[in-house]
Design an enzyme around this catalytic site. Structure first.
Site, short mmCIF file in Angstrom:
data_model
loop_
_atom_site.label_atom_id
_atom_site.label_comp_id
_atom_site.label_asym_id
_atom_site.label_seq_id
_atom_site.Cartn_x
_atom_site.Cartn_y
_atom_site.Cartn_z
CE LYS A 218 -49.36 -17.26 23.16
NZ LYS A 218 -50.52 -17.72 22.28
NE ARG B 236 -58.14 -15.12 22.19
CZ ARG B 236 -57.46 -14.89 21.17
NH1 ARG B 236 -56.66 -15.96 20.74
NH2 ARG B 236 -56.83 -13.97 20.56
NE ARG C 163 -42.87 -6.35 21.24
CZ ARG C 163 -43.98 -7.30 21.40
NH1 ARG C 163 -43.81 -8.51 21.10
NH2 ARG C 163 -45.28 -6.88 21.26
NE ARG D 66 -45.63 -3.38 17.57
CZ ARG D 66 -45.94 -4.89 17.60
NH1 ARG D 66 -45.41 -5.60 16.53
NH2 ARG D 66 -46.68 -5.37 18.18
NE ARG E 5 -50.56 -6.53 23.17
CZ ARG E 5 -49.32 -6.41 22.86
NH1 ARG E 5 -48.70 -5.32 23.20
NH2 ARG E 5 -48.79 -7.56 22.46
P1 AMP Z 1 -54.56 -13.75 18.19
O1 AMP Z 1 -53.44 -13.32 17.19
O2 AMP Z 1 -54.49 -15.13 19.04
O3 AMP Z 1 -54.44 -12.79 19.38
O4 AMP Z 1 -55.84 -13.54 17.56
C1 AMP Z 1 -56.27 -12.15 16.79
C2 AMP Z 1 -57.75 -12.17 16.64
O5 AMP Z 1 -58.28 -13.17 16.27
C3 AMP Z 1 -58.37 -11.95 18.14
O6 AMP Z 1 -58.24 -10.62 18.65
C4 AMP Z 1 -59.77 -12.41 17.77
O7 AMP Z 1 -60.55 -11.30 17.22
C5 AMP Z 1 -59.76 -13.54 16.64
N1 AMP Z 1 -59.60 -14.64 17.16
C6 AMP Z 1 -58.43 -15.62 17.48
N2 AMP Z 1 -58.60 -16.85 18.22
C7 AMP Z 1 -59.62 -16.60 18.45
C8 AMP Z 1 -60.70 -17.54 19.23
N3 AMP Z 1 -60.16 -18.73 19.60
N4 AMP Z 1 -62.08 -17.16 19.60
C9 AMP Z 1 -62.24 -16.02 18.97
N5 AMP Z 1 -61.57 -15.23 18.30
C10 AMP Z 1 -60.41 -15.50 18.19
#
Ligand code: AMP
Length: 224
Positions: free
Chosen positions: A17, A92, A128, A161, A172
């Site tokens: 992505k 999300r 990875r 990792r 995940r």
């Molecule tokens: P990501 O890099 O997109 O996996 O985001 C890292 C962390 O940021 C997630 O585990 C959430 O804690 C928070 N986060 C990012 N985007 C959102 C969202 N749209 N709604 C709620 N939490 C978010």
């Protein structure tokens, strides 16, 4: 905001992505807006937002919908998002998706799903490796193999990792699916979803993604 290229990118960890987002942004000269990146930067800078969310981020749970919606509303109002955006990590939840739909009233929005079977994601994430010395990233052909491999840049040992072990990978992917499935259904029901086969070579995926965007925006423009 105008009706140019407003794209929500949905894809599991390991789907490529990030690479595709960068290429789509370059093609349309629109910003990549990753809510995860914005929050991580805020935590690093110890800004008021960072102070507010750092525990939630550390725990891996989701930040409050109202806060996220305000954050994205503000970000999309910035000058560089006038010609469009690629949103990554938002929405999300359905609540966030509906808020985004409202925010985009009168504007076009499309969602692009990068689809990769779970077995392939497990293979990719399991393959990875990172150099324990210089931190260079590698993808080995092996699946959860334990044979020792060395970094071609510095000779350091390549290791996996902590969050790339099979149990963590499966958790995940499960977390992703739980959040993404309702969103995919939401955009599909609105006729705004395009699905791109993420197992194809990276350049082919980019071409498919850009052509899906062109097609979606062609159709949307034609409908107007
Ligand atoms: P990501 O890099 O997109 O996996 O985001 C890292 C962390 O940021 C997630 O585990 C959430 O804690 C928070 N986060 C990012 N985007 C959102 C969202 N749209 N709604 C709620 N939490 C978010």
């Amino acid at each position: 905001m105008n009706a140019q290229h407003n794209i929500v990118l949905i894809g599991p960890p390991g789907s490529g992505k990030g690479t595709q987002a960068a290429r789509v942004c370059e093609r349309y000269a629109v910003p990549w807006i990753s809510t995860g990146e914005i929050l991580r930067a805020a935590v690093k800078a110890r800004s008021p937002l960072g102070e507010q969310v750092h525990e939630t981020l550390a725990s891996g749970s989701l930040v409050d919908d109202a806060l996220m919606i305000e954050l994205v509303r503000g970000r999309l109002a910035e000058a560089d998002a006038k010609t469009g955006f690629v949103l990554d990590g938002f929405p999300r939840t359905i609540h966030q998706a509906v808020a985004l739909d409202e925010l985009m009233t009168g504007h076009c929005l499309m969602a692009s799903l990068l689809s990769v079977p779970e077995a392939e994601l497990e293979r990719r994430l399991g393959a990875r490796r990172i150099c324990s010395t210089c931190k260079a990233l590698y993808s080995t052909g092996t699946r959860y193999g334990s044979e020792e491999e060395l970094c071609s840049k510095c000779g350091g040992t390549l290791i996996r990792r902590d969050d790339d072990n099979i149990d963590v990978i499966r958790t995940r992917l499960q977390t992703y699916r739980k959040a993404a499935d309702p969103l995919v259904a939401h955009y599909r029901a609105l006729g705004k979803l395009t699905v791109v086969d993420g197992t194809l070579p990276s350049d082919t995926v980019t071409r498919a993604m850009l052509s899906a965007v062109e097609q979606a925006y062609g159709l949307i423009a034609a409908k107007k």
